[in-house]
Write a protein that holds these residues in place. Structure first.
Motif, PDB file in Angstrom:
ATOM      1  N   UNK A  91       0.828  -1.203   0.000  1.00  0.00           N
ATOM      2  CA  UNK A  91       0.000   0.000   0.000  1.00  0.00           C
ATOM      3  C   UNK A  91       0.865   1.256   0.000  1.00  0.00           C
ATOM      4  N   UNK A  92       2.165   1.069   0.222  1.00  0.00           N
ATOM      5  CA  UNK A  92       3.053   2.225   0.300  1.00  0.00           C
ATOM      6  C   UNK A  92       3.060   2.858   1.671  1.00  0.00           C
ATOM      7  N   UNK A  93       2.549   2.117   2.643  1.00  0.00           N
ATOM      8  CA  UNK A  93       2.499   2.601   4.018  1.00  0.00           C
ATOM      9  C   UNK A  93       2.850   1.442   4.946  1.00  0.00           C
ATOM     10  N   UNK A  94       3.146   1.777   6.193  1.00  0.00           N
ATOM     11  CA  UNK A  94       3.457   0.754   7.189  1.00  0.00           C
ATOM     12  C   UNK A  94       2.751   1.093   8.490  1.00  0.00           C
ATOM     13  N   UNK A  95       2.681   0.086   9.347  1.00  0.00           N
ATOM     14  CA  UNK A  95       2.140   0.300  10.692  1.00  0.00           C
ATOM     15  C   UNK A  95       3.283   0.719  11.606  1.00  0.00           C
ATOM     16  N   UNK A  96       3.052   1.790  12.357  1.00  0.00           N
ATOM     17  CA  UNK A  96       4.074   2.318  13.256  1.00  0.00           C
ATOM     18  C   UNK A  96       3.575   2.370  14.692  1.00  0.00           C
ATOM     19  N   UNK A  97       4.459   2.040  15.605  1.00  0.00           N
ATOM     20  CA  UNK A  97       4.230   2.314  17.022  1.00  0.00           C
ATOM     21  C   UNK A  97       4.769   3.712  17.275  1.00  0.00           C
ATOM     22  N   UNK A  98       3.928   4.602  17.813  1.00  0.00           N
ATOM     23  CA  UNK A  98       4.306   5.987  18.038  1.00  0.00           C
ATOM     24  C   UNK A  98       4.209   6.327  19.519  1.00  0.00           C
ATOM     25  N   UNK A  99       5.192   7.044  20.008  1.00  0.00           N
ATOM     26  CA  UNK A  99       5.158   7.469  21.406  1.00  0.00           C
ATOM     27  C   UNK A  99       6.072   8.672  21.586  1.00  0.00           C
ATOM     28  N   UNK A 100       5.852   9.380  22.674  1.00  0.00           N
ATOM     29  CA  UNK A 100       6.713  10.507  23.002  1.00  0.00           C
ATOM     30  C   UNK A 100       7.898  10.028  23.831  1.00  0.00           C
ATOM     31  N   UNK A 101       8.990  10.741  23.724  1.00  0.00           N
ATOM     32  CA  UNK A 101      10.241  10.323  24.358  1.00  0.00           C
ATOM     33  C   UNK A 101      10.081  10.104  25.861  1.00  0.00           C
ATOM     34  N   UNK A 102       9.283  10.941  26.535  1.00  0.00           N
ATOM     35  CA  UNK A 102       9.188  10.819  27.991  1.00  0.00           C
ATOM     36  C   UNK A 102       8.462   9.547  28.431  1.00  0.00           C
ATOM     37  N   UNK A 103       7.824   8.837  27.477  1.00  0.00           N
ATOM     38  CA  UNK A 103       7.148   7.581  27.811  1.00  0.00           C
ATOM     39  C   UNK A 103       8.076   6.373  27.716  1.00  0.00           C
ATOM     40  N   UNK A 104       9.234   6.542  27.122  1.00  0.00           N
ATOM     41  CA  UNK A 104      10.081   5.420  26.750  1.00  0.00           C
ATOM     42  C   UNK A 104      10.367   4.459  27.898  1.00  0.00           C
ATOM     43  N   UNK A 105      10.630   4.983  29.086  1.00  0.00           N
ATOM     44  CA  UNK A 105      11.069   4.138  30.186  1.00  0.00           C
ATOM     45  C   UNK A 105       9.959   3.758  31.162  1.00  0.00           C
ATOM     46  N   UNK A 106       8.701   4.059  30.825  1.00  0.00           N
ATOM     47  CA  UNK A 106       7.612   3.628  31.700  1.00  0.00           C
ATOM     48  C   UNK A 106       7.538   2.098  31.687  1.00  0.00           C
ATOM     49  N   UNK A 107       7.515   1.471  32.850  1.00  0.00           N
ATOM     50  CA  UNK A 107       7.577   0.000  32.904  1.00  0.00           C
ATOM     51  C   UNK A 107       6.499  -0.702  32.088  1.00  0.00           C
TER      52      UNK A 107
END
Length: 292
Positions: A258-274
């Motif tokens: 389709x010319x697109x992909x599925x992405x997981x998106x998040x903000x940097x400050x969420x990275x280390x949340x358990x």
């Protein structure tokens, strides 16, 4: 800070407007009626407009007050949700995923039990209003179909979105070549009008035109295909489970990106949340498995 952002006055006004009196607002906010009246008056001075018509034993909103209350109500509701979300960190691990309804129903929710074996103490909440809109502040992450990453977010590719025709096994016996699609009912998705033209061009038949029913979302078109209405252009990973179960089959071998992909998106400050770290690792592992 803007002189208009007089929080005590805003809080006093919202309570008085919602409850219909300064006295009721005073009781809710645990202050005196005169304090509520004074804070509202100061707010009106800062806004340079009257918010209430003050009459004997009666409090009526002015047009400006009505407009202000209408705008404040969703903001207060959003603040309550955000506060509840933050408060939940103190006693349990919570994960809020912004995701479109079709992806949630056809791929993510069926695998949720597997995630719970990895993280049984994580409470997963779905915000399925669609991630095509603004990314809400209280979302932990989002899963989105896009041509690439987006500015302001960490965007990690999960898997490519591929297109292939799908239908019931019975209908598949009538679709043994691309030419057979001329006589078939081709189901369409309103927000993806280029799917069929893209696939048909790749199949060498750009002359064929899809003229079947139009559905609002992929999930509806795929359900119609499973019910024998026609041939849908299936989007991975929406079709994976139906094909595995035999409810749908891919009668033609051609798969087109389709010319697109599925992405997981998040903000940097969420990275280390358990909770998010567990979900992120699990999701990438499932994406690798889906791609096999």
């Amino acid at each position: 800070m803007s002189r208009y952002l007089y929080l005590n006055g805003i809080k006093a006004f919202e309570a008085a407007a919602r409850l219909g009196s300064f006295a009721a607002a005073a009781t809710e906010l645990n202050v005196t009626s005169s304090a509520i009246s004074r804070m509202v008056r100061l707010l009106e001075e800062r806004l340079s407009t009257a918010l209430f018509k003050r009459e004997a034993n009666r409090l009526t909103l002015t047009p400006a007050g009505q407009a202000y209350l209408a705008g404040l109500t969703p903001l207060f509701e959003s603040l309550v949700r955000l506060s509840e979300h933050v408060a939940s960190f103190g006693h349990r691990r919570v994960l809020t995923v912004g995701v479109g309804p079709t992806f949630a129903i056809r791929w993510l929710i069926p695998r949720l039990a597997d995630f719970r074996t990895v993280a049984p103490d994580v409470e997963v909440r779905f915000a399925t209003g669609g991630i095509a809109g603004p990314f809400a502040e209280d979302w932990t992450c989002g899963i989105k179909l896009a041509p690439g990453g987006e500015a302001g977010f960490i965007s990690e590719r999960l898997f490519e979105a591929d297109l292939t025709p799908v239908c019931t096994p019975a209908l598949a016996r009538q679709v043994t070549s691309v030419a057979d699609l001329r006589e078939a009912t081709l189901l369409r998705v309103a927000h993806a009008p280029q799917d069929w033209p893209t696939w048909l061009a790749a199949a060498g038949r750009p002359d064929l035109v899809a003229r079947g029913p139009v559905f609002e979302v992929y999930g509806q078109a795929l359900q119609a295909a499973a019910d024998g209405v026609g041939v849908a252009l299936g989007l991975r990973p929406y079709i994976d489970d139906d094909i595995h179960a035999g409810r749908l089959v891919a009668p033609l071998a051609l798969t087109v990106s389709k010319g697109m992909s599925w992405y997981l998106m998040f903000r940097e400050h969420r990275r280390d949340e358990p909770a998010f770290k567990l979900f992120r690792d699990w999701l990438h592992a499932r994406a690798v498995k889906a791609a096999d």
